[in-house]
Structures are given as C-alpha cells and as structure tokens.
Design an enzyme around this catalytic site. Structure first.
Site, mmCIF file in Angstrom:
data_model
loop_
_atom_site.group_PDB
_atom_site.id
_atom_site.type_symbol
_atom_site.label_atom_id
_atom_site.label_comp_id
_atom_site.label_asym_id
_atom_site.label_seq_id
_atom_site.Cartn_x
_atom_site.Cartn_y
_atom_site.Cartn_z
ATOM 1 N N SER A 1 65.328 40.304 -21.914
ATOM 2 C CA SER A 1 65.989 39.169 -21.272
ATOM 3 C C SER A 1 65.074 38.476 -20.279
ATOM 4 O O SER A 1 65.214 37.272 -20.031
ATOM 5 C CB SER A 1 67.261 39.649 -20.556
ATOM 6 O OG SER A 1 68.196 40.162 -21.487
ATOM 7 N N ASN B 1 72.766 37.920 -21.316
ATOM 8 C CA ASN B 1 71.591 37.162 -21.757
ATOM 9 C C ASN B 1 71.018 37.819 -23.017
ATOM 10 O O ASN B 1 69.848 38.173 -23.085
ATOM 11 C CB ASN B 1 70.544 37.085 -20.644
ATOM 12 C CG ASN B 1 69.472 36.045 -20.926
ATOM 13 O OD1 ASN B 1 69.739 35.042 -21.596
ATOM 14 N ND2 ASN B 1 68.276 36.263 -20.427
ATOM 15 N N LEU B 2 71.872 37.944 -24.011
ATOM 16 C CA LEU B 2 71.593 38.782 -25.169
ATOM 17 C C LEU B 2 70.529 38.195 -26.086
ATOM 18 O O LEU B 2 70.372 36.979 -26.214
ATOM 19 C CB LEU B 2 72.888 39.015 -25.952
ATOM 20 C CG LEU B 2 74.051 39.626 -25.165
ATOM 21 C CD1 LEU B 2 75.238 39.859 -26.087
ATOM 22 C CD2 LEU B 2 73.642 40.918 -24.470
ATOM 23 N N GLN C 1 64.772 54.909 -18.704
ATOM 24 C CA GLN C 1 66.227 54.780 -18.557
ATOM 25 C C GLN C 1 66.952 55.634 -19.585
ATOM 26 O O GLN C 1 67.938 56.314 -19.266
ATOM 27 C CB GLN C 1 66.631 53.321 -18.717
ATOM 28 C CG GLN C 1 68.142 53.102 -18.743
ATOM 29 C CD GLN C 1 68.497 51.631 -18.903
ATOM 30 O OE1 GLN C 1 68.522 50.906 -17.927
ATOM 31 N NE2 GLN C 1 68.764 51.199 -20.127
ATOM 32 N N LEU D 1 61.160 42.424 -27.143
ATOM 33 C CA LEU D 1 62.165 41.474 -26.702
ATOM 34 C C LEU D 1 62.802 41.961 -25.404
ATOM 35 O O LEU D 1 63.115 43.137 -25.245
ATOM 36 C CB LEU D 1 63.238 41.292 -27.773
ATOM 37 C CG LEU D 1 62.770 40.716 -29.120
ATOM 38 C CD1 LEU D 1 63.973 40.392 -29.993
ATOM 39 C CD2 LEU D 1 61.916 39.472 -28.930
ATOM 40 N N HIS E 1 69.511 43.463 -28.274
ATOM 41 C CA HIS E 1 70.891 43.875 -27.970
ATOM 42 C C HIS E 1 71.732 43.938 -29.245
ATOM 43 O O HIS E 1 72.558 44.849 -29.422
ATOM 44 C CB HIS E 1 71.545 42.879 -27.009
ATOM 45 C CG HIS E 1 70.912 42.823 -25.654
ATOM 46 N ND1 HIS E 1 70.147 41.758 -25.239
ATOM 47 C CD2 HIS E 1 70.938 43.700 -24.612
ATOM 48 C CE1 HIS E 1 69.733 41.974 -23.998
ATOM 49 N NE2 HIS E 1 70.194 43.140 -23.597
#
Length: 284
Positions: free
Chosen positions: A188, A32-33, A155, A186, A37
């Site tokens: 997903s 779902n770029l 992460q 931004l 990404h």
C-alpha cells in the site's frame, strides 16, 4: 457482501454462520487494497465457507512521526474489490469501537523475541500494536483460519507465536509475496513513490536476489551484507536493515540451512520491506 461497523453486528452475524457449522476465515487489512490483499482473500476463499475481511487503520501500530494521518483511506474502492473477490463480510469499525477508552490505558499484547530487532527495532511498539489488534480481531471473529502475507515476514512470525503461545485454535496461513512484473513487492505504501522513485524501487528485490545467489554459492555472509547495503545506497535507498536470519528469525549459525534474507529501506517518503528465502550450503 455485508459491511458491518459495530462489534455486536459482527458477533451476531458470525454466530449464525457458526451455528450452521460453517468454517470461517479472516483476512485482516488496513485497506488501500491491491492484488496482494486479494491473494489473501482468494486463499481464504479456498479454505473456508465464510470469508471475513477487516479494514482498520490501527493507530496503535504507528509510532510518532509515522504516516498514520497520511495513510491512504480508499474505503469505497476497497469495498468494491472485496465484493468482487468473493468476501462475505467486511468489518470496518471506527477507532472508537475497538478502543472506546483510548490508547493510553488500553491493554496491550506483547510477543517477545520474534518481535525484537528488524522492524521491531526500527519501529518500537509497532508489533505490540499489531499483536493487540490482531488478538482483538481473533477474539471477535473466532476464525478457524487466518491469512497473512509473507511480505511482512516478521509480522507473520509474531502472529504465529501469538497463536501458539495463547493456545488459539486458529490455523495461520502465510501467503506468498505478490510482485509487480519488475519484481517490486506490492505494498500500500508503494503509492507514496514518485514515478522516478518507482523506477528505482525494483532494485531492492534485485539486490536480494543477487545476495541470495552469492550466499547459496557459499560466499561469506558479512561481506555480502555490507556489499548489499552499498548496492542499495547506490540505487538511491537509505537502508534501515539488511539481515540474514534462520527462517524462525533466530540468528544463523554453522548448522543453518534454511534462511531468510530480510531488508527494509527508505526510498523517498516510502519505507519498503522485502524478503527472500535462502538455502545455505553445508560449508557456510
């Protein structure tokens, strides 16, 4: 761009590139770029001869009641975007390829300390899932460099500690957050927002900016964090956490100068996260 589904195909393809002495970069994604990404792919393109992107919705990092089943799968569009961005290899395995024996007995990788609290506190087991699948991908691809977005700040810290502690010869690159014109980071999951919710969403970043400016003026931390939660609630959010940490994710103290303000909050069906760096004054 070659699209590969099987581990043996991936290994044989990359073996050929490695034998030619080519430098390999990895960009892990769940698909779902969006432009964030693609910024990772562009970063990887600058640092390596061969860019490998993975597309895998990892069930291990989703907890009970989370959006695993509803997570957007947009393979054809993702494939087209990666081709246009100059990716060389797309690795898109089935769940059964990476977890052939199921999740219940799967070996898991746990990264202590930096994976605790924040998103790790709200989503128990999440970072074990991330660390495990990233370790698999590192083992399969054996990249020289790997690119991750700074939006997922915790992460990124987990992955850096993973690589350091396990002595993996991989350079980890953090890529700055890509934002919409109104400041929303931004993601997903932004697609979950209704038009009304989308119009409210930039308040998360605006709140972080307001708090950053006040912190850099030397205003008291605890009072500001409480005020920030009220601002988010008034904007329609349900705050999960709003914390100030040292950039290493250790707690701030009187000597901390380089800090990061991190937030997660629900808005409608979407859980949004964001962060912003803060330069604390000496008197803080």
């Amino acid at each position: 761009m070659r699209t590969l589904r099987e581990i043996d195909q991936l290994r044989s393809t990359l073996r050929e590139h490695r034998q030619q002495g080519l430098r390999i970069a990895l960009v892990p994604t769940m698909g779902n770029l969006h432009a964030g990404h693609l910024a990772l792919v562009a970063c990887a393109r600058q640092r390596a001869d061969i860019v490998v992107s993975s597309l895998f919705v990892n069930p291990m990092q989703f907890g009970p009641g989370e959006d695993l089943d509803g997570y957007p799968r947009t393979f054809n569009a993702d494939q087209a975007q990666l081709t246009e961005a100059g990716c060389d290899v797309l690795f898109a395995p089935a769940v059964s390829a990476l977890y052939p024996y199921g999740l219940d007995t799967q070996t898991r990788v746990h990264v202590p300390v930096v994976g605790e609290g924040l998103c790790g506190g709200s989503r128990p087991g999440h970072f074990d899932g991330v660390s495990t699948v990233v370790s698999m991908l590192f083992n399969l691809v054996q990249p020289d460099v790997a690119c991750f977005g700074e939006k997922d700040y915790q992460q990124l810290a987990v992955i850096r500690k993973l690589v350091r502690d396990l002595h993996m010869p991989i350079e980890i690159i953090g890529v700055p957050i890509v934002r919409a014109a109104d400041g929303l980071a931004l993601s997903s999951r932004n697609g979950y927002l209704s038009s009304e919710e989308r119009s409210k969403a930039p308040a998360l970043f605006r709140t972080l900016c307001t708090l950053r400016d006040a912190l850099e003026r030397g205003e008291p931390i605890e009072n500001l964090l409480q005020q920030g939660k009220v601002l988010l609630e008034n904007a329609g959010f349900t705050p999960d956490y709003l914390e100030l940490r040292d950039i290493s994710l250790a707690p701030v103290n009187s000597t901390t100068r380089n800090a990061v303000l991190l937030a997660a909050a629900k808005l409608g069906p979407a859980r949004l996260i964001d962060n912003i760096t803060v330069q604390l004054p000496a008197s803080q």
